[in-house]
Scaffold this motif. Structure first.
Motif, PDB file in Angstrom:
ATOM      1  N   ALA A 392      10.821 -18.847   4.225  1.00  0.00           N
ATOM      2  CA  ALA A 392      11.616 -19.794   4.755  1.00  0.00           C
ATOM      3  C   ALA A 392      11.281 -20.107   6.127  1.00  0.00           C
ATOM      4  CB  ALA A 392      12.911 -19.518   4.502  1.00  0.00           C
ATOM      5  N   ALA A 393      10.644 -20.299   6.807  1.00  0.00           N
ATOM      6  CA  ALA A 393       9.771 -20.610   8.175  1.00  0.00           C
ATOM      7  C   ALA A 393       8.949 -21.469   8.242  1.00  0.00           C
ATOM      8  CB  ALA A 393       9.600 -19.301   8.571  1.00  0.00           C
ATOM      9  N   HIS A 394       8.280 -21.832   6.854  1.00  0.00           N
ATOM     10  CA  HIS A 394       7.419 -22.145   7.084  1.00  0.00           C
ATOM     11  C   HIS A 394       7.106 -23.529   6.033  1.00  0.00           C
ATOM     12  CE1 HIS A 394       6.203 -18.570   7.893  1.00  0.00           C
ATOM     13  NE2 HIS A 394       4.802 -18.828   8.659  1.00  0.00           N
ATOM     14  N   ASN A 395       6.580 -24.340   5.931  1.00  0.00           N
ATOM     15  CA  ASN A 395       6.548 -25.732   5.013  1.00  0.00           C
ATOM     16  C   ASN A 395       5.819 -25.055   3.723  1.00  0.00           C
ATOM     17  OD1 ASN A 395       7.661 -27.530   7.763  1.00  0.00           O
ATOM     18  ND2 ASN A 395       5.896 -27.770   7.844  1.00  0.00           N
ATOM     19  N   THR A 396       6.573 -24.679   2.941  1.00  0.00           N
ATOM     20  CA  THR A 396       6.268 -24.453   1.528  1.00  0.00           C
ATOM     21  C   THR A 396       7.379 -24.100   1.021  1.00  0.00           C
ATOM     22  OG1 THR A 396       4.663 -22.780   0.324  1.00  0.00           O
ATOM     23  CG2 THR A 396       5.741 -22.200   1.957  1.00  0.00           C
ATOM     24  N   VAL A 397       7.027 -23.674  -0.454  1.00  0.00           N
ATOM     25  CA  VAL A 397       8.198 -23.688  -1.507  1.00  0.00           C
ATOM     26  C   VAL A 397       8.928 -21.885  -0.884  1.00  0.00           C
ATOM     27  CG1 VAL A 397       9.297 -23.840  -4.025  1.00  0.00           C
ATOM     28  CG2 VAL A 397       7.769 -25.483  -2.792  1.00  0.00           C
ATOM     29  N   ILE A 398      10.431 -21.886  -1.355  1.00  0.00           N
ATOM     30  CA  ILE A 398      10.871 -19.922  -1.468  1.00  0.00           C
ATOM     31  C   ILE A 398      11.204 -20.622  -2.377  1.00  0.00           C
ATOM     32  CG2 ILE A 398      13.019 -21.289  -0.280  1.00  0.00           C
ATOM     33  CD1 ILE A 398      13.131 -18.337   0.780  1.00  0.00           C
ATOM     34  N   VAL A 399      11.208 -19.452  -3.900  1.00  0.00           N
ATOM     35  CA  VAL A 399      11.907 -19.228  -4.951  1.00  0.00           C
ATOM     36  C   VAL A 399      12.854 -18.148  -5.203  1.00  0.00           C
ATOM     37  CG1 VAL A 399      11.806 -19.121  -7.376  1.00  0.00           C
ATOM     38  CG2 VAL A 399       9.785 -20.674  -5.602  1.00  0.00           C
ATOM     39  N   ASP A 400      14.262 -18.610  -4.942  1.00  0.00           N
ATOM     40  CA  ASP A 400      15.148 -17.716  -5.804  1.00  0.00           C
ATOM     41  C   ASP A 400      15.492 -16.765  -4.398  1.00  0.00           C
ATOM     42  OD1 ASP A 400      15.847 -18.272  -8.480  1.00  0.00           O
ATOM     43  OD2 ASP A 400      14.225 -16.520  -8.930  1.00  0.00           O
ATOM     44  N   GLN A 401      15.601 -17.809  -3.531  1.00  0.00           N
ATOM     45  CA  GLN A 401      14.744 -16.424  -1.962  1.00  0.00           C
ATOM     46  C   GLN A 401      14.591 -15.550  -2.014  1.00  0.00           C
ATOM     47  OE1 GLN A 401      17.939 -17.839   0.224  1.00  0.00           O
ATOM     48  NE2 GLN A 401      17.837 -19.305  -1.093  1.00  0.00           N
ATOM     49  N   GLN A 402      13.013 -15.193  -2.391  1.00  0.00           N
ATOM     50  CA  GLN A 402      12.476 -14.670  -2.727  1.00  0.00           C
ATOM     51  C   GLN A 402      10.838 -15.196  -1.490  1.00  0.00           C
ATOM     52  OE1 GLN A 402      12.807 -11.371  -3.295  1.00  0.00           O
ATOM     53  NE2 GLN A 402      14.721 -12.208  -3.392  1.00  0.00           N
ATOM     54  N   ASP A 403      10.377 -14.941  -1.012  1.00  0.00           N
ATOM     55  CA  ASP A 403       9.178 -14.721  -0.381  1.00  0.00           C
ATOM     56  C   ASP A 403       7.914 -14.261  -1.476  1.00  0.00           C
ATOM     57  OD1 ASP A 403      10.402 -14.819   2.349  1.00  0.00           O
ATOM     58  OD2 ASP A 403      10.175 -12.139   3.036  1.00  0.00           O
ATOM     59  N   SER A 404       7.056 -15.572  -0.912  1.00  0.00           N
ATOM     60  CA  SER A 404       5.764 -15.245  -1.299  1.00  0.00           C
ATOM     61  C   SER A 404       4.684 -14.174  -2.056  1.00  0.00           C
ATOM     62  CB  SER A 404       5.052 -17.052  -1.093  1.00  0.00           C
ATOM     63  OG  SER A 404       4.135 -16.804  -0.205  1.00  0.00           O
ATOM     64  N   SER A 405       5.239 -13.714  -0.783  1.00  0.00           N
ATOM     65  CA  SER A 405       4.452 -12.088  -0.287  1.00  0.00           C
ATOM     66  C   SER A 405       5.436 -11.696   0.420  1.00  0.00           C
ATOM     67  CB  SER A 405       3.438 -12.412   1.060  1.00  0.00           C
ATOM     68  OG  SER A 405       2.273 -12.856   0.070  1.00  0.00           O
ATOM     69  N   GLU A 406       5.426 -10.127  -0.036  1.00  0.00           N
ATOM     70  CA  GLU A 406       6.617  -9.710   0.955  1.00  0.00           C
ATOM     71  C   GLU A 406       5.980  -8.789   1.440  1.00  0.00           C
ATOM     72  OE1 GLU A 406       8.591  -6.845  -3.161  1.00  0.00           O
ATOM     73  OE2 GLU A 406       5.895  -6.259  -2.773  1.00  0.00           O
ATOM     74  N   VAL A 407       6.486  -9.716   3.120  1.00  0.00           N
ATOM     75  CA  VAL A 407       6.261  -9.294   3.456  1.00  0.00           C
ATOM     76  C   VAL A 407       7.681  -8.240   4.855  1.00  0.00           C
ATOM     77  CG1 VAL A 407       5.392 -11.130   4.624  1.00  0.00           C
ATOM     78  CG2 VAL A 407       7.598 -11.414   4.961  1.00  0.00           C
ATOM     79  N   TRP A 408       6.595  -7.121   5.387  1.00  0.00           N
ATOM     80  CA  TRP A 408       8.129  -6.298   5.374  1.00  0.00           C
ATOM     81  C   TRP A 408       7.711  -5.040   6.939  1.00  0.00           C
ATOM     82  CZ3 TRP A 408       8.193  -1.015   4.740  1.00  0.00           C
ATOM     83  CH2 TRP A 408       7.119  -0.057   4.445  1.00  0.00           C
ATOM     84  N   SER A 409       8.760  -5.797   7.252  1.00  0.00           N
ATOM     85  CA  SER A 409       8.788  -3.934   8.772  1.00  0.00           C
ATOM     86  C   SER A 409       8.037  -5.524   9.467  1.00  0.00           C
ATOM     87  CB  SER A 409       7.593  -2.865   8.455  1.00  0.00           C
ATOM     88  OG  SER A 409       7.727  -2.007   9.416  1.00  0.00           O
ATOM     89  N   GLY A 410       7.107  -4.964  10.824  1.00  0.00           N
ATOM     90  CA  GLY A 410       6.805  -5.472  11.713  1.00  0.00           C
ATOM     91  C   GLY A 410       5.586  -5.910  11.127  1.00  0.00           C
ATOM     92  N   PHE A 411       4.435  -5.447  10.115  1.00  0.00           N
ATOM     93  CA  PHE A 411       2.719  -5.732  10.500  1.00  0.00           C
ATOM     94  C   PHE A 411       2.569  -5.123   8.779  1.00  0.00           C
ATOM     95  CE2 PHE A 411       3.475  -4.994  14.439  1.00  0.00           C
ATOM     96  CZ  PHE A 411       2.888  -5.992  15.434  1.00  0.00           C
ATOM     97  N   ARG A 412       3.509  -5.486   7.935  1.00  0.00           N
ATOM     98  CA  ARG A 412       3.194  -4.572   6.711  1.00  0.00           C
ATOM     99  C   ARG A 412       3.405  -5.882   5.423  1.00  0.00           C
ATOM    100  NH1 ARG A 412       5.036   0.987   7.404  1.00  0.00           N
ATOM    101  NH2 ARG A 412       4.383   2.155   8.468  1.00  0.00           N
ATOM    102  N   VAL A 413       2.197  -5.845   4.671  1.00  0.00           N
ATOM    103  CA  VAL A 413       2.791  -6.555   3.418  1.00  0.00           C
ATOM    104  C   VAL A 413       2.779  -5.827   1.786  1.00  0.00           C
ATOM    105  CG1 VAL A 413       1.583  -8.940   2.229  1.00  0.00           C
ATOM    106  CG2 VAL A 413       1.752  -8.529   4.132  1.00  0.00           C
ATOM    107  N   ALA A 414       4.083  -6.074   1.525  1.00  0.00           N
ATOM    108  CA  ALA A 414       3.503  -5.071   0.180  1.00  0.00           C
ATOM    109  C   ALA A 414       2.650  -6.176  -1.472  1.00  0.00           C
ATOM    110  CB  ALA A 414       4.539  -4.567  -0.783  1.00  0.00           C
TER     111      ALA A 414
END
Length: 549
Positions: A392-414
């Protein structure tokens, strides 16, 4: 914590850890088991006489003998506890230990302060405790001290002994558990120290550093020149590092460096071209993944440094330039410049600086930025850090209030999005790029996002399509703070500082909301975003440049 929360947390860990390399697991264990050991006394070590006189690009950070400014935060450091003061963020403390001011603008005016601060650091940071002895700040400080020592005519053997101690500590805790830019910095530091000191141990550090760089440079700099973490800011940092290594090879004239410098120069030329594609017309970096101004040398400083080293690159931009390996495109028509992210989030085993920004865009008209991703103002594990990384902080599309990639913690991506370039071509007086990503395939509705960006001299058209099942979706368009937004009913107009007006045209509704932009660390600037909710699987948003003011 509920059972569902436990299961979700477990899922995040599984989908994060499965991408790591075996050596990352191995070295994380070794770091827990072994602590570096350094010699309590260093016998007299001689230095080589070359002088590193390239510098003075970074802003002054030492404001007085006991006052510093890092990440736009000013503080006094008048106590031994200042080096590890828990009231400051980790990144701020790291900057305190870097000693960048030794080689900053007008550093010669502060030499007495620098000598005193270096001596303080040695006295107040015994081996191997505290932030200053961690491998990343060790690496940056060693390079700064080495460049500073001969240039300012230092002779204190205590400083030389400390440099040797620090190199010993670094060589025993290389960051194979992280890899990427951290390991590159380790290698660079060992090369600088190995080329600066004399003796058998220094030769070993030089060899170790070169072994690291010989492994990492071909992997970290992609075929199209981009740094593989896919952050324009980190690209600048690593390219500057590479240029400094080239400069070192010319100054030190050691056969070990002369044997590899031609290859470094070839990589640098490709990296310079990549940077020229990824900057805005205002000369600064674009904000994809972790990017901000004021951390790395500016693109113009990098281009000048490269020119001083005899390195040239192609600067003439075509209507459409696609960096195929890294996954970015630059579209240019008239005064319009659009940068389009159809890249992966980064290397699978190292997505620490990734944002969930797949298929986002940034747009400039002339020197004025219009659409901007939100930028980066903070590291750590705060909620604000997470928000700045989210879709949501970027100029793209957010679906069902979810992130396109699962960013979490400070530096992690699932689970993360993978993008695919579908089409790209230059038409008569316009150009177009089309790409898709599968980041929302993990959702119950198995959603795919397809985006086409089309640019002419008079308009920017974004066509989005969502396949699969979804409940709600929004396209986000974040405005630069200088852009004034005016909404009258369903009509939204944008006004640039020079009076130029734009009209947002779409078949559905348009919302305007407050948000923030973060051009640098520690900086938060109020601005607005335009939100266009989806009412069908396909949506077209057109930004028309009005001719009649």
């Amino acid at each position: 914590m509920s059972l569902s929360s436990i299961i979700y947390k477990f899922s995040l860990y599984i989908h994060t850890l499965k991408f790591l390399r075996t050596e990352q697991f191995k070295y994380r264990i070794l770091r827990k088991l072994f602590r570096p050991v350094v010699s309590e006394r260093i016998s007299e070590v001689k230095t080589l006489s070359w002088v590193y006189d390239k510098g003075e690009v970074f802003n002054q950070s030492l404001l007085g003998p006991f006052k510093v400014r890092y990440l736009n935060v000013v503080a006094d450091i008048n106590a031994p506890t200042s080096w590890n003061n828990p009231q400051f963020e980790k990144l701020w403390l790291y900057n305190l230990h870097y000693f960048d001011d030794l080689n900053a603008v007008d550093n010669a005016l502060r030499t007495d302060w620098h000598v005193a601060l270096v001596q303080r650091w040695i006295a107040e940071n015994p081996p191997v405790a505290g932030n200053g002895w961690e491998p990343y700040p060790l690496s940056l400080r060693l390079v700064n001290w080495v460049k500073w020592f001969n240039r300012t005519g230092q002779t204190d053997p205590q400083i030389i002994a400390s440099i040797a101690q620090q190199a010993q500590a670094l060589s025993q805790q290389l960051e194979y558990h992280i890899l990427g830019n951290h390991l590159f910095a380790n290698g660079k530091a060992l090369v600088f120290v190995g080329a600066f000191l004399q003796g058998k141990e220094a030769e070993q550090w030089l060899k170790l550093g070169l072994d690291i760089l010989n492994r990492e440079i071909p992997e970290q700099f992609l075929a199209d020149g981009g740094h593989f973490e896919l952050s324009p800011m980190y690209h600048c940092i690593l390219l500057w590092d590479l240029l400094e290594l080239i400069q070192l090879a010319e100054l030190a004239k050691l056969p070990q460096l002369e044997a590899v410098v031609s290859g470094w120069r070839e990589v640098a030329v490709r990296a310079l071209h990549w940077l020229s594609v990824m900057i805005h017309p205002d000369g600064e970096v674009s904000f994809f993944n972790d990017s901000a101004m004021g951390i790395a040398a500016s693109p113009q400083q990098i281009f000048q440094f490269a020119a001083d080293l005899g390195l040239s690159h192609t600067t003439q931009q075509q209507p459409l330039t696609t960096l195929t390996t890294s996954g970015y495109s630059r579209l240019q028509q008239g005064a319009n410049t659009v940068l389009f992210d159809h890249a992966a989030v980064g290397p699978d085993y190292l997505p620490g600086h990734a944002h969930a920004d797949t298929l986002s865009i940034e747009w400039s008209i002339g020197l004025q930025r219009v659409l901007v991703n939100s930028g980066t103002s903070i590291y750590g594990v705060s909620q604000e850090r997470l928000r700045q990384r989210q879709t949501a902080a970027h100029n793209t599309v957010i679906v069902d209030q979810q992130d396109s990639s699962e960013v979490w913690s400070g530096f992690r991506v699932a689970r993360r999005a993978y993008a695919q370039l579908l089409d790209g071509k230059t038409l008569e007086q316009r150009c177009m790029v089309k790409a898709s990503h599968n980041g929302y395939q993990r959702l119950k509705g198995k959603v795919s996002h397809i985006r086409q960006v089309e640019l002419s001299a008079s308009e920017l058209v974004i066509e989005d399509e969502l396949t699969g099942q979804w409940q709600q979706a929004q396209a986000m368009f974040h405005l630069h703070p200088d852009v004034i937004v005016q909404q009258q009913g369903s009509q939204v107009r944008l006004r640039l500082p020079d009076g130029q007006q734009l009209l947002v045209v779409t078949a559905g509704t348009v919302q305007v909301a407050k948000t923030t932009w973060h051009p640098g660390f520690g900086q938060t600037v109020a601005t607005h975003k335009v939100i266009v909710p989806f009412h069908a699987a396909k949506q077209r948003v057109c930004f028309q440049i009005l001719q009649d003011q």
